[in-house]
Design an enzyme around this catalytic site. Structure first.
Site, PDB file in Angstrom:
ATOM      1  N   ASP A   1      42.347  27.605  34.305  1.00 44.30           N
ATOM      2  CA  ASP A   1      42.454  28.236  35.536  1.00 44.30           C
ATOM      3  C   ASP A   1      43.074  29.492  35.145  1.00 44.30           C
ATOM      4  O   ASP A   1      42.390  30.542  34.669  1.00 44.30           O
ATOM      5  CB  ASP A   1      43.443  27.187  36.366  1.00 44.30           C
ATOM      6  CG  ASP A   1      43.654  27.856  37.454  1.00 44.30           C
ATOM      7  OD1 ASP A   1      42.913  28.406  38.086  1.00 44.30           O
ATOM      8  OD2 ASP A   1      45.008  27.695  37.963  1.00 44.30           O
TER       9      ASP A   1
ATOM     10  N   ASP B   1      43.378  16.116  38.926  1.00 47.14           N
ATOM     11  CA  ASP B   1      44.062  15.606  39.904  1.00 47.14           C
ATOM     12  C   ASP B   1      44.881  16.419  40.994  1.00 47.14           C
ATOM     13  O   ASP B   1      44.993  17.479  40.786  1.00 47.14           O
ATOM     14  CB  ASP B   1      45.454  14.620  39.107  1.00 47.14           C
ATOM     15  CG  ASP B   1      46.487  15.640  38.593  1.00 47.14           C
ATOM     16  OD1 ASP B   1      46.081  16.709  38.115  1.00 47.14           O
ATOM     17  OD2 ASP B   1      47.577  15.701  38.873  1.00 47.14           O
TER      18      ASP B   1
END
Ligand code: IMP
Ligand code: MG
Length: 212
Positions: A131, A187
């Site tokens: 990311d 998650d």
């Protein structure tokens, strides 16, 4: 009370201790939490086959260790290593940066492999998603400091539009747009890692958790 594994029960799975899940667990079924599926099981395994072949070709007969970043990459790493048909070793490192939200927090390295697992070894560092790049960058530097001979990186997903540090992965399975995704190890607030596909969460689910 009858044991919940009692196979003589007519409605198996809905015993007194575990009544029907829709009444016991408001979040069930989890598919209702997903706005859309980005990659299904079949596409995921096809993508991993491709990357596993690239990794296998690159290392050839050289020994290496797969270092899986917990918890997110455990699902990906376990499918990946089973598609690399050469002897390899496996190690784990734990990092946390996300807390309960969807924005990056401070990175903490919770544990690293023992020095003898790293020193002089060729490593393939594996994560669920690249990311901002901070996690992979920091862990790679740490492993080099510990004496790794060589560190290559492999990510399941890559969100290049979010990069905050200069970092590219040597291997990646899929590129994704700037969207918070869950499943296949990824998650939100600790949940959804068990989904066999990758999906975008519905907005109400974020909102509910973030304001709780
Ligand atoms: P980075 O340090 O910003 O590259 O973040 C990497 C970590 O952030 C990953 O290992 C994930 O745990 C988490 N992360 C980043 N984007 C997502 C996402 O879309 N869904 C779930 N977790 C994410
Ligand atoms: Mg995470």
């Amino acid at each position: 009370m009858a044991a919940c594994g009692d196979v003589s029960k007519k409605h198996f799975g809905h015993c007194a201790r575990h009544p029907h899940p829709t009444t016991q667990y408001p979040g069930y079924p989890v598919k209702n939490h997903i706005e859309r599926v980005l990659f299904d099981e079949h596409e995921i395994l096809k993508g991993i086959d491709r990357v596993a072949a690239e990794v296998t070709a690159c290392y050839g007969s050289e020994e290496f260790t797969v270092v899986s970043i917990l918890k997110g990459s455990c699902v990906f790493a376990s499918d990946l290593i089973r598609r690399i048909p050469v002897p390899l070793e496996l190690a784990f490192v734990a990092a946390s940066s996300y807390g309960d939200g969807t924005t990056s927090g401070e990175l903490k390295l919770n544990f690293l492999p023992a020095e003898h697992e790293i020193e002089g070894r060729n490593l393939l560092l594996v994560d669920d998603i690249l990311d901002t790049g901070r996690t992979m960058h920091a862990i790679k530097q740490e492993l080099i400091k510990m004496g790794a001979a060589n560190v290559q990186t492999c990510v399941f997903l890559d969100k290049p539009s979010r990069r905050a540090v200069e970092f590219e992965s040597d291997y990646r399975v899929f590129e994704v747009e700037d969207l918070f995704v869950v499943g296949y190890g990824l998650d939100f607030a600790g949940r959804y890692r068990n989904l066999p596909y990758v999906g975008a969460l519905r907005e109400e689910i974020y909102a509910e958790t973030l304001t709780r």
